[in-house]
Design a protein around this motif. Sequence first.
Motif, PDB file in Angstrom:
ATOM      1  N   MET A   1      28.647  -8.936 -19.308  1.00 13.68           N
ATOM      2  CA  MET A   1      29.534  -8.636 -17.891  1.00 13.68           C
ATOM      3  C   MET A   1      30.658  -8.888 -18.619  1.00 13.68           C
ATOM      4  SD  MET A   1      28.829  -9.798 -15.029  1.00 13.68           S
ATOM      5  CE  MET A   1      27.635  -8.992 -13.526  1.00 13.68           C
ATOM      6  N   SER A   2      31.143  -7.301 -17.713  1.00 14.01           N
ATOM      7  CA  SER A   2      33.142  -7.673 -18.318  1.00 14.01           C
ATOM      8  C   SER A   2      33.764  -9.135 -17.511  1.00 14.01           C
ATOM      9  CB  SER A   2      33.328  -6.952 -18.648  1.00 14.01           C
ATOM     10  OG  SER A   2      35.220  -7.015 -18.490  1.00 14.01           O
ATOM     11  N   LYS A   3      34.813 -10.518 -17.898  1.00 13.11           N
ATOM     12  CA  LYS A   3      35.137 -10.599 -17.024  1.00 13.11           C
ATOM     13  C   LYS A   3      36.314 -10.286 -16.418  1.00 13.11           C
ATOM     14  CE  LYS A   3      33.045 -15.314 -18.720  1.00 13.11           C
ATOM     15  NZ  LYS A   3      33.129 -16.304 -18.304  1.00 13.11           N
ATOM     16  N   ARG A   4      36.753  -9.375 -17.637  1.00 15.86           N
ATOM     17  CA  ARG A   4      38.127  -8.968 -16.864  1.00 15.86           C
ATOM     18  C   ARG A   4      37.750  -8.023 -15.884  1.00 15.86           C
ATOM     19  NH1 ARG A   4      38.880  -4.444 -20.855  1.00 15.86           N
ATOM     20  NH2 ARG A   4      39.876  -5.245 -22.523  1.00 15.86           N
ATOM     21  N   PRO A   5      39.373  -8.362 -14.506  1.00 16.50           N
ATOM     22  CA  PRO A   5      39.606  -8.039 -13.203  1.00 16.50           C
ATOM     23  C   PRO A   5      39.219  -6.314 -13.449  1.00 16.50           C
ATOM     24  CG  PRO A   5      41.095  -8.816 -13.752  1.00 16.50           C
ATOM     25  CD  PRO A   5      40.326  -9.245 -15.044  1.00 16.50           C
TER      26      PRO A   5
ATOM     27  N   PRO B   1      41.183  -3.549 -12.537  1.00 23.91           N
ATOM     28  CA  PRO B   1      42.293  -2.738 -11.815  1.00 23.91           C
ATOM     29  C   PRO B   1      42.466  -2.098 -11.347  1.00 23.91           C
ATOM     30  CG  PRO B   1      41.556  -1.559 -14.576  1.00 23.91           C
ATOM     31  CD  PRO B   1      40.118  -2.253 -13.448  1.00 23.91           C
ATOM     32  N   GLU B   2      41.699  -1.992 -10.270  1.00 26.95           N
ATOM     33  CA  GLU B   2      41.720  -1.453  -8.839  1.00 26.95           C
ATOM     34  C   GLU B   2      41.886  -1.826  -7.927  1.00 26.95           C
ATOM     35  OE1 GLU B   2      38.812   1.597  -7.868  1.00 26.95           O
ATOM     36  OE2 GLU B   2      39.447   2.631  -9.481  1.00 26.95           O
ATOM     37  N   LEU B   3      41.485  -3.605  -8.294  1.00 23.71           N
ATOM     38  CA  LEU B   3      41.428  -4.559  -6.836  1.00 23.71           C
ATOM     39  C   LEU B   3      43.009  -5.872  -7.946  1.00 23.71           C
ATOM     40  CD1 LEU B   3      37.365  -5.666  -6.642  1.00 23.71           C
ATOM     41  CD2 LEU B   3      38.793  -3.834  -4.900  1.00 23.71           C
ATOM     42  N   ILE B   4      43.005  -5.160  -8.770  1.00 25.06           N
ATOM     43  CA  ILE B   4      44.737  -5.957  -8.957  1.00 25.06           C
ATOM     44  C   ILE B   4      46.099  -5.342  -8.132  1.00 25.06           C
ATOM     45  CG2 ILE B   4      46.987  -6.759 -10.920  1.00 25.06           C
ATOM     46  CD1 ILE B   4      44.192  -5.724 -12.779  1.00 25.06           C
ATOM     47  N   ASP B   5      46.502  -6.733  -7.402  1.00 23.05           N
ATOM     48  CA  ASP B   5      48.048  -6.469  -6.594  1.00 23.05           C
ATOM     49  C   ASP B   5      48.914  -7.438  -6.988  1.00 23.05           C
ATOM     50  OD1 ASP B   5      49.684  -6.275  -4.623  1.00 23.05           O
ATOM     51  OD2 ASP B   5      48.904  -6.543  -2.570  1.00 23.05           O
ATOM     52  N   ASP B   6      49.956  -6.634  -8.106  1.00 21.45           N
ATOM     53  CA  ASP B   6      50.374  -6.785  -8.654  1.00 21.45           C
ATOM     54  C   ASP B   6      52.051  -7.723  -7.893  1.00 21.45           C
ATOM     55  OD1 ASP B   6      50.146  -6.566 -11.193  1.00 21.45           O
ATOM     56  OD2 ASP B   6      50.967  -4.196 -10.997  1.00 21.45           O
ATOM     57  N   THR B   7      51.928  -7.341  -6.566  1.00 20.71           N
ATOM     58  CA  THR B   7      53.338  -8.324  -5.439  1.00 20.71           C
ATOM     59  C   THR B   7      52.415  -9.387  -4.046  1.00 20.71           C
ATOM     60  OG1 THR B   7      52.589  -6.807  -3.722  1.00 20.71           O
ATOM     61  CG2 THR B   7      54.081  -5.925  -4.950  1.00 20.71           C
ATOM     62  N   ASN B   8      50.713  -9.112  -4.871  1.00 16.59           N
ATOM     63  CA  ASN B   8      49.796 -10.472  -4.805  1.00 16.59           C
ATOM     64  C   ASN B   8      49.835 -10.763  -5.167  1.00 16.59           C
ATOM     65  OD1 ASN B   8      49.584 -13.154  -2.692  1.00 16.59           O
ATOM     66  ND2 ASN B   8      47.772 -10.982  -1.906  1.00 16.59           N
ATOM     67  N   PRO B   9      49.972 -11.717  -6.257  1.00 13.06           N
ATOM     68  CA  PRO B   9      48.780 -12.229  -7.748  1.00 13.06           C
ATOM     69  C   PRO B   9      47.376 -13.435  -7.319  1.00 13.06           C
ATOM     70  CG  PRO B   9      51.197 -12.862  -8.332  1.00 13.06           C
ATOM     71  CD  PRO B   9      51.013 -12.288  -6.976  1.00 13.06           C
ATOM     72  N   GLU B  10      46.862 -13.745  -7.919  1.00  8.26           N
ATOM     73  CA  GLU B  10      46.011 -13.791  -8.374  1.00  8.26           C
ATOM     74  C   GLU B  10      46.165 -16.169  -8.036  1.00  8.26           C
ATOM     75  OE1 GLU B  10      42.162 -14.793  -9.310  1.00  8.26           O
ATOM     76  OE2 GLU B  10      42.082 -12.818  -9.972  1.00  8.26           O
ATOM     77  N   TRP B  11      46.150 -16.546  -7.364  1.00  8.41           N
ATOM     78  CA  TRP B  11      46.898 -18.314  -7.655  1.00  8.41           C
ATOM     79  C   TRP B  11      46.251 -19.028  -7.958  1.00  8.41           C
ATOM     80  CZ3 TRP B  11      47.609 -21.607  -2.536  1.00  8.41           C
ATOM     81  CH2 TRP B  11      48.741 -20.418  -1.868  1.00  8.41           C
ATOM     82  N   THR B  12      47.621 -19.512  -9.489  1.00  6.59           N
ATOM     83  CA  THR B  12      46.838 -20.917 -10.686  1.00  6.59           C
ATOM     84  C   THR B  12      46.520 -21.957  -9.729  1.00  6.59           C
ATOM     85  OG1 THR B  12      49.372 -21.909 -10.583  1.00  6.59           O
ATOM     86  CG2 THR B  12      48.481 -19.760 -11.944  1.00  6.59           C
TER      87      THR B  12
END
Length: 94
Positions: free
Chosen positions: A1-5, A7-18
């Motif tokens: 199973m790939s750990k990559r998110p 790409p359709e669910l990635i929102d560059d204007t609202n990145p995941e929190w660190t």
Amino acid sequence: MSKRPNPELIDDTNPEWTDDEFKRAVPFNKLPASLQGKVRGRPKAEVTKERISIRLSPEVVAAFKQEGSGWQTRIDEALKQYLKEHKDDHRKHA
């Protein structure tokens, strides 16, 4: 199973929190009022009414509802008026 998110669910204007951003986060109600903005919902009443259950005849309910919204408030006003007009009667029975 790939750990990559996906790409359709990635929102560059609202990145995941660190992890660091999560550590610095505070609850909304702990923020200064100037950052909280307008409080939503109905303003708190100075005098609140008591929630009860009451059984009324269908014709009474229909007559008040026929006048449109606010029918419960109109029933409350009618009962207050009754109390004013019969103030002495109620003192005798108390």
